[in-house]
Motif scaffolding. Structure first.
Motif, PDB file in Angstrom:
ATOM      1  N   GLU A  35       0.827  -1.214   0.000  1.00 54.56           N
ATOM      2  CA  GLU A  35       0.000   0.000   0.000  1.00 54.56           C
ATOM      3  C   GLU A  35       0.858   1.259   0.000  1.00 54.56           C
ATOM      4  O   GLU A  35       0.555   2.236  -0.691  1.00 54.56           O
ATOM      5  N   ASN A  39       1.146   4.218  -2.939  1.00 58.61           N
ATOM      6  CA  ASN A  39       0.906   5.647  -2.695  1.00 58.61           C
ATOM      7  C   ASN A  39       2.068   6.500  -3.197  1.00 58.61           C
ATOM      8  O   ASN A  39       1.865   7.553  -3.783  1.00 58.61           O
ATOM      9  N   LYS A  85      -7.956  10.466  -5.404  1.00 63.69           N
ATOM     10  CA  LYS A  85      -7.824   9.799  -6.692  1.00 63.69           C
ATOM     11  C   LYS A  85      -9.127   9.579  -7.452  1.00 63.69           C
ATOM     12  O   LYS A  85      -9.113   9.468  -8.677  1.00 63.69           O
ATOM     13  N   GLY A  99      -3.947   3.290  -6.285  1.00 63.86           N
ATOM     14  CA  GLY A  99      -4.935   3.368  -5.205  1.00 63.86           C
ATOM     15  C   GLY A  99      -6.184   4.072  -5.706  1.00 63.86           C
ATOM     16  O   GLY A  99      -6.140   4.799  -6.693  1.00 63.86           O
ATOM     17  N   ALA A 104      -6.493   2.660   2.544  1.00 62.14           N
ATOM     18  CA  ALA A 104      -5.253   1.988   2.940  1.00 62.14           C
ATOM     19  C   ALA A 104      -4.633   2.628   4.189  1.00 62.14           C
ATOM     20  O   ALA A 104      -4.378   1.942   5.184  1.00 62.14           O
TER      21      ALA A 104
HETATM   22 MG   LIG Z   1      -3.277   4.027  -1.474  1.00 61.49          MG
END
Ligand SMILES: [Mg+2]
Ligand SMILES: Nc1ncnc2c1ncn2[C@@H]1O[C@H](COP(=O)(O)OP(=O)(O)OP(=O)(O)O)[C@@H](O)[C@H]1O
Length: 591
Positions: A35, A39, A85, A99, A104
């Protein structure tokens, strides 16, 4: 609405729902690494550092030079359903970032202690936030270069049930490496540094895709890559490997969709079926398949850890992948490389033969046995000639065979036939050589200085934890034979040298084969010394199917008769069969 105090059903507090959700997203340290890397890549970083302590249980830290976050975004980032996002449903159908769920960091934060620091682009100061179990424990201003650093400490400290399920540090560490490798391979345009405790494990610079494959998967895979390609609508780029890099277990097999790693049984099969008969049973190819497609033609939101993908037209993707593999294999590139001077193996052959690289290459199918060429039975001069009729192999005196053999032939690249005075002998070339190497190994265990040939390209070989522990008990003996094996971190060794005087076409494989053979012997409680010697002999001896020039056959026979027990191989199989003239006469009814 009036509050019903009798209601049994309650809305759970956020701290608890986050923990529950965390169970889906974060099940072990490797998923945290995944994760955080996602990112950093989404934030446009091109330099990323990963620091791991105690298999990620004590610390997982990812530092990047990406866009950074301002103070309020840094705090927001750890809220559930907080994402930059996507904004609306349509965005979810055309995700281009790794993502998109905004869960997360909230999940990770709820089950660990986090220190998150971030500095925006073109700034030299930013903010550091501390969280414990998702609860803010202070914000402060800090100086630093632009980018973010997320440090996750004491994972699962507040969910003991989950912490209990974590495996040994070494196991968790391997999982992390496995996950990190996927990102390394998908993003050769990003420089990655991977630090384990205080040791730098990887320092990968920005490089081409092929260079990155070499750096991560090693020179052996790199040398045997075959490029695959397919045009739109299912654009494919990537690599498969030729037979020299096949493995005995499924390992480095990578599928990427718009550079997101995913697993997909049926597409794995598409690759394998593309090989057809070129892939023997029980062997696995290494591959990296990059599928580039309009994101609207696939759903990336079908798995809690975003590890699976559903294609709207799976048959089309399947046939595109299989087709790309098939085409690549039938093209020029797939023609197996003929070993030439310049390959490590050829260089070694040359060394044995005392030749230089400029001299003519040895024909591919001729076996070189330099140490045998040079050999003469040590006590040959003292042996007296004798003549007796011989009926059983043991009755053939060594002297007779050494001095009385006249012509020698190889039949079916497997057996050596020689006329001796009172009949003929048939020798199995493989078991004969096995016997020689076995006794040499036992001798070497008693000696001090093994003779090795250094590998031009040391091989890094990784083992399962179990195999590694078995290897450790073999290493002192392997070293005596001439292997130079150095421990190289967790379950990994570097093979720097092999015994001199034997022909090994695949150093890494020989080591694995010897280990497998040794494991079989171990089941029968064989003694370590004996077992190593046998396993070594079995996998380095010349094979049936190898052509032997005359000198090699003569040398093999001479050497065989200097052994203590020339008639049986270490596993008890016969080495020599003798047929006497009397026996031939009898069969042809000459009596
Ligand atoms: Mg993420
Ligand atoms: N390293 C980083 N650099 C810059 N922004 C970041 C970084 N990490 C997280 N963020 C910001 O924090 C938000 C939340 O991150 P988080 O990982 O929780 O969700 P996501 O990436 O949007 O979706 P997913 O849950 O699918 O990963 C991101 O949308 C992004 O805006």
């Amino acid at each position: 609405m009036k509050k019903n105090t009798n209601s049994k059903i309650k809305i759970l507090p956020a701290a608890l729902t986050n923990k529950i959700a965390a169970g889906e997203v974060v099940d072990r340290p490797a998923s945290v690494v995944k994760e955080l890397l996602e990112n950093s890549i989404d934030a446009g970083a091109d330099e990323i550092t990963i620091i791991i302590k105690q298999g990620g249980k004590a610390l997982i830290q990812v530092l990047d030079n990406g866009s950074g976050m301002n103070e309020s975004d840094l705090l927001m980032a750890f809220q559930r359903h907080a994402t930059s996002k996507i904004f609306k449903y349509e965005d979810l159908t055309r995700v281009r970032t790794l993502g998109f769920r905004g869960e997360a960091l909230a999940s990770i934060g709820s089950v660990s202690r986090v220190e998150a620091k971030s500095v925006l682009q073109n700034q030299n100061s930013g903010h550091l936030v501390r969280f414990e179990g998702g609860v803010i424990h202070g914000v402060e201003g800090v100086a630093g270069n632009h980018g973010s650093s997320i440090a996750v400490k004491n994972l699962f400290y507040n969910t003991p049930a989950r912490r209990k399920f974590l495996r040994a540090d070494a196991t968790e560490y391997r999982q992390i490496l496995g996950v990190a490798n996927r990102f390394f391979l998908a993003h050769s345009e990003i420089a990655f540094t991977f630090v384990k405790a205080d040791e730098i494990i990887y320092e990968l610079k920005k490089e081409t895709q092929e260079e990155r494959i070499a750096a991560v998967l090693g020179p052996r895979v790199h040398k045997n890559l075959i490029a695959i390609e397919n045009e739109a609508p299912v654009k494919i780029k990537g690599y498969i490997v030729n037979q020299d890099a096949f493995r005995r277990s499924r390992g480095d097999q990578y599928l990427f969709f718009n550079r997101r790693y995913f697993s997909h049984k049926s597409l794995n099969y598409a690759v394998v079926s593309g090989y057809g008969d070129a892939l023997p049973r029980g062997l696995f190819p290494v591959y990296l398949v990059f599928i580039e497609m309009d994101p609207e033609l696939a759903d990336v939101n079908v798995h809690p850890a975003k590890l699976e993908i559903k294609f709207s037209n799976e048959p089309l993707v399947f046939s595109s992948v299989r087709g790309s593999v098939k085409r690549a294999l039938t093209s020029q590139e797939a023609v197996p490389e003929i070993r030439r001077w310049g390959t490590p193996e050829a260089a070694r052959q040359a060394e044995w033969l005392g030749q230089t690289k400029n001299e003519a290459p040895v024909p591919e199918n001729s076996l070189q046995l330099p140490q045998l060429f040079a050999s003469k039975p040590e006590n040959a001069n003292q042996l007296a000639k004798g003549e007796t009729l011989i009926d059983s192999p043991q009755d053939v005196t060594r002297e007779k065979i050494i001095f009385e053999r006249t012509n020698v032939w190889q039949v079916h690249n497997k057996y050596i036939i020689s006329q001796i005075k009172n009949g003929l002998i048939v020798i199995d070339q493989h078991v004969a050589h096995e016997r020689i190497l076995y006794e040499q190994a036992l001798d070497n265990f008693e000696k001090r200085n093994p003779s090795s040939q250094q590998l031009l390209f040391p091989q890094v070989v990784e083992f399962s934890a179990e195999d590694y522990s078995i290897l450790l008990e073999m290493i002192p003996f392997l070293e005596k034979i001439g292997f130079v094996v150095k421990s190289f971190g967790q379950n990994t060794v570097v093979l720097e040298g092999v015994p001199s005087g034997i022909k090994i076409s695949d150093d890494e494989k020989v080591l694995l084969d010897i280990l497998d053979e040794y494991k079989r012997g171990k089941k029968d409680n064989a003694e370590i010394r004996e077992n190593v010697a046998k396993s070594y002999a079995c996998h380095t001896a010349i094979r049936a199917g190898e052509h032997l020039p005359l000198e090699a056959m003569n040398a093999l026979i001479d050497k065989l008769f200097t052994t203590k027990e020339p008639y049986f191989c270490p596993h008890g199989r016969p080495v020599i069969i003798h047929i006497s003239l009397a026996e031939l006469d009898r069969r042809f009814k000459r009596h």
